[in-house]
Design an enzyme around this catalytic site. Structure first.
Site, PDB file in Angstrom:
ATOM      1  N   ASP A   1     -13.525  -2.294  -3.973  1.00 12.80           N
ATOM      2  CA  ASP A   1     -13.743  -3.742  -3.868  1.00 12.80           C
ATOM      3  C   ASP A   1     -12.673  -4.382  -2.989  1.00 12.80           C
ATOM      4  O   ASP A   1     -12.966  -5.279  -2.192  1.00 12.80           O
ATOM      5  CB  ASP A   1     -13.754  -4.377  -5.268  1.00 12.80           C
TER       6      ASP A   1
ATOM      7  N   HIS B   1     -15.932  -4.257 -12.037  1.00 13.72           N
ATOM      8  CA  HIS B   1     -16.411  -3.500 -10.876  1.00 13.72           C
ATOM      9  C   HIS B   1     -17.941  -3.505 -10.803  1.00 13.72           C
ATOM     10  O   HIS B   1     -18.567  -2.486 -10.559  1.00 13.72           O
ATOM     11  CB  HIS B   1     -15.857  -2.066 -10.956  1.00 13.72           C
TER      12      HIS B   1
END
Ligand code: APR
Length: 317
Positions: free
Chosen positions: A152, A179
């Site tokens: 990310d 996530h």
């Protein structure tokens, strides 16, 4: 140790193979143990021909799991099934929860002091699963269990640098939360070097970062989810763990046991990692009102994913 051993569980897969390559290239790894249900001898033979120090070993099937884990300083887990179009990371839960439970159980028994870096999705649930397994094995110190959210951060840095014409090598973007989808919270107010965005840019970049995994799943059209960028992110995370083991203070984002957000037990923020794992949780830092609203929006989903993981272990005890 001075000659670190890394065990890679799920070494023959789409993430496992390129991650194994990047780890074999890391000159600071002395031993690289490859574990999978299938294919490990071939991957190990292939990687072992590379002229770097890491001694590569192959371990195939549950009977050889203990030998893969023995003496490991770092255990990296990408084992599991990947996403197909139309699936969320949560849809992977039933298969991958059992895989992570069994691998974490073996790690808790064989190398309880090793750092555990979990890639297997849904990370929002698989990290709580590993922590519950450790608790069942009387390990109360959960500071060595990490969910790898580095992809990310990698994506946020790539997209922000591209959009604003920044030098990507010098662009840093913290990403907090979890996530998956709306739980991924890029902090565009904390981008370095500091840069101004319009509200529209912030919304568009945030949504692209949140949906980047799905962008790859769609483009791969049934062949799976991100593998190459995930492997890079996993290798970067392991490199930081190796530096922490050497005594350096390392700060990076990771999804870990944390009480920074009221009402949930796991959350990613920048954390400080030392030789014994998480040493300090830095917290979110000052948030914009938009970022604050994203945190609030993420809480119910994170809470549900965490509870699902915890229940999976408590019911199956
Ligand atoms: N023990 C060890 N390895 C296993 C096990 C197990 N119990 N179950 C499956 N594997 C292995 C498979 O044999 C395969 O080699 O895990 C590997 C998974 O590879 P892929 O199917 O190619 O999946 P990949 O794209 O690498 O993704 C794996 O990472 O990001 C996450 O969402 C993704 O959870 C998924 C995981």
């Amino acid at each position: 140790s001075n000659a670190p051993k890394v065990a890679l569980l799920g070494a023959s897969g789409g993430i496992g193979q390129p991650l194994g390559l990047l780890l074999k290239k890391n000159p600071n790894i002395a031993k690289l143990a490859l574990y999978d249900l299938v294919g490990t001898p071939g991957v190990a033979a292939d990687l072992s021909h590379i002229d770097t120090p890491a001694q590569v070993s192959a371990h195939t099937g549950p009977a050889e799991l203990v030998s893969a884990l023995e003496g490991a300083d770092i255990v990296v887990i990408p084992a599991g099934v990947p996403r197909k179009p139309g699936m969320t990371r949560d849809d992977l839960f039933n298969t991958n929860a059992g895989i992570v439970r069994d691998l974490a159980e073996a790690a808790a028994k064989t190398c309880p002091k090793a750092f555990l870096a979990i890639i297997t999705n849904p990370v929002n649930s698989t990290v709580p699963i590993a922590c519950e397994v450790y608790k069942n094995n009387d390990i109360t110190d959960l500071k060595r269990i990490f969910g790898v959210t580095t992809l990310d951060v990698v994506r946020a840095q790539a997209f922000v640098a591209e959009k604003k014409g920044l030098d990507v090598n010098k662009t840093t973007v913290p990403v907090i939360g979890g996530h998956a989808g709306v739980t991924i919270i890029p902090l565009l107010s904390q981008v370095k070097p500091s840069v101004k965005f319009t509200d529209e840019e912030i919304k568009a970049l945030t949504e692209r970062i949140q949906e980047a995994g799905t962008e790859v799943v769609k483009a791969k059209a049934g062949a799976g989810s991100a593998t190459l960028s995930m492997a890079l992110a996993g290798a970067r995370f392991v490199e930081n763990l190796l530096n922490a083991l050497k005594g350096q203070k390392v700060v990076q984002c990771s999804y870990v046991k944390s009480d920074v957000i009221k009402g949930i037990d796991y959350f990613s923020t920048p954390i400080e990692i030392g030789q014994n794992g998480v040493e300090k949780i830095h917290g979110t830092g000052p948030l914009s009102s938009y970022e604050q609203s994203l945190v609030e929006k993420s809480v119910p989903e994170l809470k549900a994913s965490i509870e699902k993981g915890v229940k999976f272990i408590r019911v199956h005890d």
